[in-house]
Write a protein that holds these residues in place. Structure first.
Motif: not given
Length: 359
Positions: A17-23
């Motif tokens: 979920e955090r990586l989706v935001t980072a993406a």
């Protein structure tokens, strides 16, 4: 491209979920979520590519084409899994992840163990330097699992020079749904302690671990010797922990604490071994220098993390590391006025064990 094993739940899900935001901000190009169920059952977040695989099966390599960083979160940290099975599963998963990554020329793998690999003793400095040696504990407990996984990481670095392996060591984890020796310790009527010794408590909230993993991936943080610690800053004293928890301690001689625990563990009465109980009565506080110097900060302090633990354990009770019903605790506590229920439970269990062996 970043791949995450165990992406359907727990730390893996939080990290995805955090990586989706980072993406969305351009920090990550693509996210591959790996799990052992289909995408619909996993409830995969939008913006990820789901690949189904068992991390203990060599076919995992087929999911890693084009991956730049592989974060392995699919491990078993539960107390209920038989220790031999848990050890075999955890080591097989870590070995498969490392071998598959090397076969697909993945440049970097991130594994997760624990600060507990540094050991706990009455003479442990507070804090322990992050680059201190790893203990040699290979007993049946979780600490032994993590020590052996760290050994696998060292061997992978030597065997595959093109593979960078980073080991992230969180302090004891707290968060919703966790059931560990630590959470059970704070669900007992009294906090067991060793006479004449003061405990210091350091925790790591699961949200902070997910945030640290994201930071490590996005910024390429490797740590000293390929390892780094993550946890709350500083530590709580035993008195501070007791005040927050609304519990009192029960002091016992070290010989009784560890001797009784080991007998109970050997008899299958309690899931925690004497080696694991050391971390409940002796300090293991690690200086998270690498992350701090890189600019990362935890969102939770130790007091907030402990309150999270207490909230998650609300309504649950434990004695000598076993989850029990409130009625059992009440009966045990009432059986000897003024004595600590945890100690009474231990003594009763030891007497029962002796009687059974004498038949």
């Amino acid at each position: 491209m970043v791949a995450v094993t165990g992406a359907a739940e727990g730390i893996g899900r939080l990290l995805v979920e955090r990586l989706v935001t980072a993406a969305g901000s351009g920090a990550v190009a693509q996210i591959v979520a790996i799990g052992d169920r289909d995408a619909e059952a996993a409830g995969v977040p939008l913006g990820t590519t789901w690949r189904r695989a068992d991390v203990r099966n060599p076919s995992l390599a087929g999911c890693l084409a084009g991956v730049d960083v592989l974060v392995h979160t699919d491990d078993d940290r539960t107390l209920e899994t038989p220790p031999k099975q848990r050890r075999a599963d955890n080591l097989r998963a870590a070995q498969t992840v490392l071998t598959a990554a090397a076969a697909q020329r993945v440049p970097r793998v991130v594994l997760i163990t624990s600060t507990m690999v540094h050991g706990a003793s009455p003479d442990s400095p507070v804090p322990i330097p992050e680059d201190s040696e790893v203990c040699t504990e290979t007993g049946p407990g979780l600490v032994g699992d993590w020590v052996e996984i760290e050994d696998l990481a060292c061997r992978a670095r030597r065997a595959h020079p093109g593979l960078s392996v980073t080991v992230v060591r969180p302090a004891p984890l707290v968060g919703p749904g966790l059931d560990t020796a630590l959470t059970r310790h704070f669900a007992a009527p009294r906090l067991l302690s060793v006479r004449g010794r003061e405990q210091s408590w350091q925790f790591c909230h699961v949200d902070d671990l997910a945030g640290a993993l994201e930071h490590v991936v996005v910024h390429g943080i490797e740590g000293k010797g390929g390892a780094l610690a993550v946890g709350c800053d500083g530590a709580l004293s035993q008195s501070e922990a007791e005040e927050i928890a609304g519990l009192r301690r029960f002091d016992m001689p070290a010989s009784l604490v560890f001797g009784a625990t080991q007998r109970l563990h050997s008899a299958g009465v309690t899931p925690a071994s004497a080696g694991e109980v050391k971390f409940l009565v002796y300090p293991c506080v690690v200086d998270c220098a690498t992350l701090r110097e890189s600019g990362w900060r935890p969102a939770y302090d130790n007091a907030e993390a402990l309150r999270t633990l207490l909230e998650a354990r609300s309504g649950k009770s434990a004695l000598v590391g076993r989850n029990v019903g409130r009625k059992e605790v009440t009966i045990t506590a009432a059986s000897a006025a003024g004595a600590a229920a945890a100690a009474i439970g231990t003594a009763a269990a030891v007497r029962h064990l002796r009687k059974r062996r004498g038949r």
